[in-house]
Enzyme design. Structure first.
Site, mmCIF file in Angstrom:
data_model
loop_
_atom_site.group_PDB
_atom_site.id
_atom_site.type_symbol
_atom_site.label_atom_id
_atom_site.label_comp_id
_atom_site.label_asym_id
_atom_site.label_seq_id
_atom_site.Cartn_x
_atom_site.Cartn_y
_atom_site.Cartn_z
ATOM 1 N N LYS A 115 -7.357 0.139 -8.130
ATOM 2 C CA LYS A 115 -8.654 0.798 -7.936
ATOM 3 C C LYS A 115 -9.104 0.550 -6.513
ATOM 4 O O LYS A 115 -8.680 -0.418 -5.889
ATOM 5 C CB LYS A 115 -9.688 0.201 -8.888
ATOM 6 N N ASP B 209 -13.494 8.834 -8.647
ATOM 7 C CA ASP B 209 -14.326 8.043 -9.554
ATOM 8 C C ASP B 209 -15.763 8.409 -9.140
ATOM 9 O O ASP B 209 -15.958 9.479 -8.525
ATOM 10 C CB ASP B 209 -14.028 6.540 -9.385
HETATM 11 N N1 GLU Z 1 -11.435 6.945 -12.054
HETATM 12 C C1 GLU Z 1 -10.833 7.384 -13.275
HETATM 13 C C2 GLU Z 1 -10.735 6.220 -14.240
HETATM 14 O O1 GLU Z 1 -11.605 5.376 -14.257
HETATM 15 C C3 GLU Z 1 -9.542 8.159 -13.059
HETATM 16 C C4 GLU Z 1 -8.466 7.455 -12.320
HETATM 17 C C5 GLU Z 1 -7.249 8.341 -12.008
HETATM 18 O O2 GLU Z 1 -7.221 9.491 -12.385
HETATM 19 O O3 GLU Z 1 -6.343 7.801 -11.372
HETATM 20 O O4 GLU Z 1 -9.831 6.125 -15.035
#
Ligand code: GLU
Length: 448
Positions: free
Chosen positions: A129, A169
């Protein structure tokens, strides 16, 4: 938090000592460790090979300066992060969050959650992340572009379709992914579509990616209700938030016959007894990037309540889709008193630990985010599949794949919960099933 078993307590103490002040990360670790006592009892190998200590320590953590120039010609400085948490199952995968609250503890909590969420999808993706304390609110398109370009000028060297694949996100949507991809392509001189997901449909994005997190949350809710012989049809639903997750959760719930009567933003909430007008909501939020007051001003049946809690609005199904720790024990009690049957987390960790405990004690069906919001990242993985095979799928086919994946996530949670003695406990089921998958891969890969 609940008492941890004596096998696990020292690991949690180490996490606290090594990551001081990172309260959201501590919370996310505690929530997983609380489920693992029966697992380490049955498989002591996980303890002997230090799988838990290794899982709690990110493989790599990047922190860097992002300088950019605003429209007045002033130099601005932000801080950005990428935590590459675990790559046992595949390349690091997870979004970037742009929000003033972002600091290392938030990124670690999200990265840690992502490891397990991604494992639950059954797809070959590791966990990571990132994000920045940059606040896109009130910034022009040009400012957002310059910020994204500066961020990518540092981040690109750590990315790659087999290495680390960011997405969106909070605060990062199609616009930001476009600018980030453009800069990556320019610096590397490679059209490496699979290096970012959540791309626009014009340049390698996937159908359904925009809708996927919200749709997936509702598919999971539907499975959870079906397991007790119930369904969403005719149910009164409240969502919190009014961003990408909330809008498409509301849309799919409405398609399945529910009445979605409220949503919120940081200034308050809107109650619309006629059912949310989703075309208007999309216009206000996605096109105009405006506040919910603009929705209420346009819509006769809607009432805007400044401040206050959207969870005061009575409902049978609650879908928290805003942000971490937005639903506390007082809100949970209110929901229970108003007769809530099911709660599914569209956001990451929106319910506080006390709220979750209360739902479980009062026999409310409860789906944790790492299961209920896995549809977004799952569809990112489908985007990577399409990019790798130089193909693009229809909306119907992609949605069907998403649906199958969410049925699979539900099935994994439910059967692990049964097997380890907590039937109906989706928190335990999600943690146990995903932990075992990651832990087995880590054992097989040796001490790396
Ligand atoms: N931010 C999204 C999550 O919390 C998607 C992450 C992604 O698609 O890599 O899962």
């Amino acid at each position: 938090m609940n008492e941890l078993s004596s096998d696990l307590e020292p690991h949690y103490a180490t996490v606290l000592a090594r990551n001081p002040g990172e309260t959201e990360f501590h919370q996310a670790v505690a929530e997983v460790l609380e489920s693992l006592a029966p697992v380490v009892r049955k498989h002591p190998d996980y303890l002997h090979h230090a799988v838990i200590e290794r899982l709690c320590e990110p493989e790599r953590q990047l922190i860097f300066r992002v300088p950019w120039t605003d429209d007045q010609g002033r130099v601005q400085i932000n801080r950005a992060f990428r935590v590459e948490f675990n790559s046992a199952l595949g390349p690091y995968k997870g979004g970037l969050r742009f929000h003033p609250s972002v600091y290392l503890g938030i990124v670690k909590f999200l990265g840690f959650e992502q490891i397990f969420k991604n494992a639950l999808t059954g797809l070959p993706i590791g966990g990571g992340k990132g994000g920045s304390d940059f606040d896109p609110k009130g910034r022009s398109d040009n400012e957002v572009m310059r910020f994204c370009q500066s961020l990518m000028t540092e981040l690109y060297r750590h990315l790659g379709e087999y290495t680390d694949v960011p997405a969106g996100d909070i605060g990062v949507g199609e616009r930001e992914i476009g600018y980030l991809f453009g800069q990556y392509k320019r610096i590397t001189n490679r059209y490496e579509s699979g290096v970012l997901t959540g791309k626009g449909l014009a340049y390698g994005g996937s159908q359904v990616r925009r809708e996927a997190t919200g749709y997936g949350t509702v598919f999971f809710t539907e499975q959870m209700l079906a397991s007790t012989g119930s369904s969403l049809s005719g149910r009164r639903v409240v969502v919190s938030g009014s961003g990408n997750v909330a809008i498409y959760a509301a849309q799919k719930a409405a398609e399945l016959g529910a009445q979605v009567v409220a949503c919120s933003d940081s200034s308050g909430y809107v109650v619309d007894e006629a059912g949310l007008d989703l075309a208007l909501l999309k216009q206000v939020k996605e096109v105009d990037r405006a506040r919910l007051t603009a929705y209420a001003a346009e819509r006769g049946s809607a009432r805007f309540v400044a401040g206050g809690s959207v969870w005061d609005v009575p409902c049978e199904v609650a879908l928290p889709c805003a942000t971490q720790n937005e639903l506390d024990d007082a809100a949970a009690l209110k929901l229970v008193e108003n007769g809530v049957l099911a709660v599914a987390e569209g956001a990451n960790m929106p319910c506080t630990p006390d709220a979750v405990r209360l739902f479980q004690e009062r026999s409310v069906l409860f789906a944790p985010g790492k299961a209920a919001n896995a549809g977004g990242v799952a569809t990112s993985s489908l985007e990577m599949q399409q990019n790798a095979s130089r193909d693009s799928w229809s909306f119907e086919h992609t949605e069907q794949r998403l649906h199958e994946i969410m049925v699979g996530v539900h099935e994994r949670c439910a059967s692990a919960a049964d097997e380890y003695g907590s039937p109906g406990n989706y928190v335990a089921g999600a943690n146990i099933s995903s932990f075992i998958q990651v832990a087995d891969a880590m054992l097989a890969l040796g001490v790396v």
